[in-house]
Design a protein around this motif. Structure first.
Motif, PDB file in Angstrom:
ATOM      1  N   LYS A  66     -16.314   5.284 -84.468  1.00 45.86           N
ATOM      2  CA  LYS A  66     -16.158   6.746 -84.510  1.00 45.86           C
ATOM      3  C   LYS A  66     -16.957   7.436 -83.405  1.00 45.86           C
ATOM      4  O   LYS A  66     -16.685   8.566 -83.057  1.00 45.86           O
ATOM      5  CB  LYS A  66     -16.594   7.300 -85.868  1.00 45.86           C
ATOM      6  CG  LYS A  66     -15.636   6.981 -86.987  1.00 45.86           C
ATOM      7  CD  LYS A  66     -16.087   7.618 -88.272  1.00 45.86           C
ATOM      8  CE  LYS A  66     -15.116   7.283 -89.390  1.00 45.86           C
ATOM      9  NZ  LYS A  66     -15.523   7.864 -90.669  1.00 45.86           N
ATOM     10  N   ARG A  67     -17.959   6.758 -82.872  1.00 43.39           N
ATOM     11  CA  ARG A  67     -18.801   7.364 -81.840  1.00 43.39           C
ATOM     12  C   ARG A  67     -18.673   6.625 -80.507  1.00 43.39           C
ATOM     13  O   ARG A  67     -19.496   6.801 -79.619  1.00 43.39           O
ATOM     14  CB  ARG A  67     -20.246   7.376 -82.306  1.00 43.39           C
ATOM     15  CG  ARG A  67     -20.351   8.159 -83.620  1.00 43.39           C
ATOM     16  CD  ARG A  67     -21.686   8.524 -84.028  1.00 43.39           C
ATOM     17  NE  ARG A  67     -22.232   9.577 -83.203  1.00 43.39           N
ATOM     18  CZ  ARG A  67     -23.440  10.069 -83.399  1.00 43.39           C
ATOM     19  NH1 ARG A  67     -24.187   9.613 -84.359  1.00 43.39           N
ATOM     20  NH2 ARG A  67     -23.899  11.020 -82.617  1.00 43.39           N
ATOM     21  N   ALA A  68     -17.616   5.825 -80.365  1.00 42.75           N
ATOM     22  CA  ALA A  68     -17.442   5.010 -79.161  1.00 42.75           C
ATOM     23  C   ALA A  68     -17.406   5.852 -77.896  1.00 42.75           C
ATOM     24  O   ALA A  68     -18.033   5.505 -76.895  1.00 42.75           O
ATOM     25  CB  ALA A  68     -16.177   4.169 -79.270  1.00 42.75           C
ATOM     26  N   GLY A  69     -16.689   6.972 -77.914  1.00 41.68           N
ATOM     27  CA  GLY A  69     -16.610   7.832 -76.733  1.00 41.68           C
ATOM     28  C   GLY A  69     -17.970   8.356 -76.324  1.00 41.68           C
ATOM     29  O   GLY A  69     -18.301   8.437 -75.139  1.00 41.68           O
ATOM     30  N   GLU A  70     -18.757   8.698 -77.303  1.00 44.33           N
ATOM     31  CA  GLU A  70     -20.108   9.208 -77.059  1.00 44.33           C
ATOM     32  C   GLU A  70     -21.013   8.102 -76.516  1.00 44.33           C
ATOM     33  O   GLU A  70     -21.790   8.310 -75.584  1.00 44.33           O
ATOM     34  CB  GLU A  70     -20.647   9.716 -78.396  1.00 44.33           C
ATOM     35  CG  GLU A  70     -21.904  10.479 -78.363  1.00 44.33           C
ATOM     36  CD  GLU A  70     -22.275  10.963 -79.756  1.00 44.33           C
ATOM     37  OE1 GLU A  70     -23.470  11.040 -80.006  1.00 44.33           O
ATOM     38  OE2 GLU A  70     -21.385  11.247 -80.587  1.00 44.33           O
ATOM     39  N   ILE A  71     -20.882   6.922 -77.097  1.00 46.86           N
ATOM     40  CA  ILE A  71     -21.723   5.787 -76.707  1.00 46.86           C
ATOM     41  C   ILE A  71     -21.392   5.326 -75.290  1.00 46.86           C
ATOM     42  O   ILE A  71     -22.277   5.032 -74.494  1.00 46.86           O
ATOM     43  CB  ILE A  71     -21.570   4.623 -77.713  1.00 46.86           C
ATOM     44  CG1 ILE A  71     -22.119   5.032 -79.075  1.00 46.86           C
ATOM     45  CG2 ILE A  71     -22.233   3.363 -77.198  1.00 46.86           C
ATOM     46  CD1 ILE A  71     -21.699   4.128 -80.217  1.00 46.86           C
ATOM     47  N   LEU A  72     -20.107   5.256 -74.962  1.00 45.95           N
ATOM     48  CA  LEU A  72     -19.689   4.765 -73.657  1.00 45.95           C
ATOM     49  C   LEU A  72     -19.570   5.873 -72.621  1.00 45.95           C
ATOM     50  O   LEU A  72     -19.419   5.603 -71.446  1.00 45.95           O
ATOM     51  CB  LEU A  72     -18.337   4.044 -73.783  1.00 45.95           C
ATOM     52  CG  LEU A  72     -18.362   2.808 -74.678  1.00 45.95           C
ATOM     53  CD1 LEU A  72     -16.948   2.291 -74.881  1.00 45.95           C
ATOM     54  CD2 LEU A  72     -19.267   1.741 -74.100  1.00 45.95           C
ATOM     55  N   GLY A  73     -19.678   7.102 -73.070  1.00 42.10           N
ATOM     56  CA  GLY A  73     -19.518   8.241 -72.163  1.00 42.10           C
ATOM     57  C   GLY A  73     -20.838   8.851 -71.748  1.00 42.10           C
ATOM     58  O   GLY A  73     -21.790   8.143 -71.411  1.00 42.10           O
ATOM     59  N   GLY A  74     -20.903  10.161 -71.803  1.00 38.90           N
ATOM     60  CA  GLY A  74     -22.011  10.945 -71.278  1.00 38.90           C
ATOM     61  C   GLY A  74     -23.414  10.495 -71.614  1.00 38.90           C
ATOM     62  O   GLY A  74     -24.266  10.421 -70.738  1.00 38.90           O
ATOM     63  N   ARG A  75     -23.679  10.176 -72.846  1.00 36.73           N
ATOM     64  CA  ARG A  75     -25.043   9.831 -73.228  1.00 36.73           C
ATOM     65  C   ARG A  75     -25.489   8.469 -72.713  1.00 36.73           C
ATOM     66  O   ARG A  75     -26.676   8.196 -72.653  1.00 36.73           O
ATOM     67  CB  ARG A  75     -25.200   9.862 -74.745  1.00 36.73           C
ATOM     68  CG  ARG A  75     -25.143  11.259 -75.302  1.00 36.73           C
ATOM     69  CD  ARG A  75     -25.506  11.252 -76.746  1.00 36.73           C
ATOM     70  NE  ARG A  75     -25.304  12.564 -77.327  1.00 36.73           N
ATOM     71  CZ  ARG A  75     -25.500  12.850 -78.586  1.00 36.73           C
ATOM     72  NH1 ARG A  75     -25.901  11.909 -79.413  1.00 36.73           N
ATOM     73  NH2 ARG A  75     -25.300  14.052 -79.037  1.00 36.73           N
ATOM     74  N   SER A  76     -24.545   7.632 -72.358  1.00 33.68           N
ATOM     75  CA  SER A  76     -24.923   6.284 -71.911  1.00 33.68           C
ATOM     76  C   SER A  76     -25.036   6.178 -70.391  1.00 33.68           C
ATOM     77  O   SER A  76     -25.434   5.154 -69.875  1.00 33.68           O
ATOM     78  CB  SER A  76     -23.904   5.256 -72.411  1.00 33.68           C
ATOM     79  OG  SER A  76     -22.667   5.431 -71.758  1.00 33.68           O
ATOM     80  N   ILE A  77     -24.694   7.247 -69.705  1.00 32.85           N
ATOM     81  CA  ILE A  77     -24.707   7.208 -68.246  1.00 32.85           C
ATOM     82  C   ILE A  77     -25.928   7.963 -67.735  1.00 32.85           C
ATOM     83  O   ILE A  77     -26.112   9.141 -68.030  1.00 32.85           O
ATOM     84  CB  ILE A  77     -23.412   7.833 -67.680  1.00 32.85           C
ATOM     85  CG1 ILE A  77     -22.194   7.066 -68.193  1.00 32.85           C
ATOM     86  CG2 ILE A  77     -23.454   7.862 -66.159  1.00 32.85           C
ATOM     87  CD1 ILE A  77     -20.873   7.737 -67.916  1.00 32.85           C
ATOM     88  N   ASP A  78     -26.776   7.270 -66.991  1.00 35.39           N
ATOM     89  CA  ASP A  78     -27.948   7.913 -66.405  1.00 35.39           C
ATOM     90  C   ASP A  78     -27.498   8.897 -65.340  1.00 35.39           C
ATOM     91  O   ASP A  78     -26.523   8.670 -64.622  1.00 35.39           O
ATOM     92  CB  ASP A  78     -28.867   6.879 -65.752  1.00 35.39           C
ATOM     93  CG  ASP A  78     -29.555   5.995 -66.773  1.00 35.39           C
ATOM     94  OD1 ASP A  78     -29.721   6.426 -67.920  1.00 35.39           O
ATOM     95  OD2 ASP A  78     -29.940   4.867 -66.406  1.00 35.39           O
ATOM     96  N   SER A  79     -28.210   9.997 -65.253  1.00 31.14           N
ATOM     97  CA  SER A  79     -27.921  10.932 -64.165  1.00 31.14           C
ATOM     98  C   SER A  79     -29.237  11.486 -63.629  1.00 31.14           C
ATOM     99  O   SER A  79     -30.202  11.646 -64.365  1.00 31.14           O
ATOM    100  CB  SER A  79     -27.019  12.070 -64.641  1.00 31.14           C
ATOM    101  OG  SER A  79     -27.723  12.938 -65.495  1.00 31.14           O
TER     102      SER A  79
END
Length: 112
Positions: A66-79
């Motif tokens: 249910k949180r895959a997009g969040e996990i693999l998206g914005g929060r998992s990418i360093d900026s």
């Protein structure tokens, strides 16, 4: 990460500033600590040993679909964001050297 005092200088300096009209600014600090850097600093400040377990993002996303997009998206990418634009628009926006965000936050919130 940054101290709230530094953020306030930047935000207030943009209010009514003609160079801020129709512009976007990164109000961010000069520090770019990794999550492990933050944990190491907190470990040193508290005198506690921090134990970490690395979990691959793809595995974690599979376990919590249910949180895959969040996990693999914005929060998992360093900026790393540049604050050069706000420094040019607000000359008083100077990050307090020698007073890094992590120890300051620790002293404010946890040592009270």
């Amino acid at each position: 990460m940054m101290r709230v005092e530094d953020f306030a200088v930047g935000a207030v300096g943009l209010i009514g500033n003609p160079s801020a009209y129709n512009e976007a600014f990164n109000i961010c600090g000069d520090e770019t600590p990794s999550f492990n850097d933050v944990l190491d600093c907190l470990s040193e400040l508290t005198g506690k040993i921090v134990k970490t377990v690395d979990i691959d993002s793809a595995f974690y996303a599979k376990e919590v679909p249910k949180r895959a997009g969040e996990i693999l998206g914005g929060r998992s990418i360093d900026s790393i964001n540049s604050n050069e634009k706000i420094k040019a628009a607000v000359p008083s926006y100077v990050i307090a050297d020698g007073n890094p965000a992590v120890p300051t936050m620790y002293n404010v919130y946890w040592k009270v």
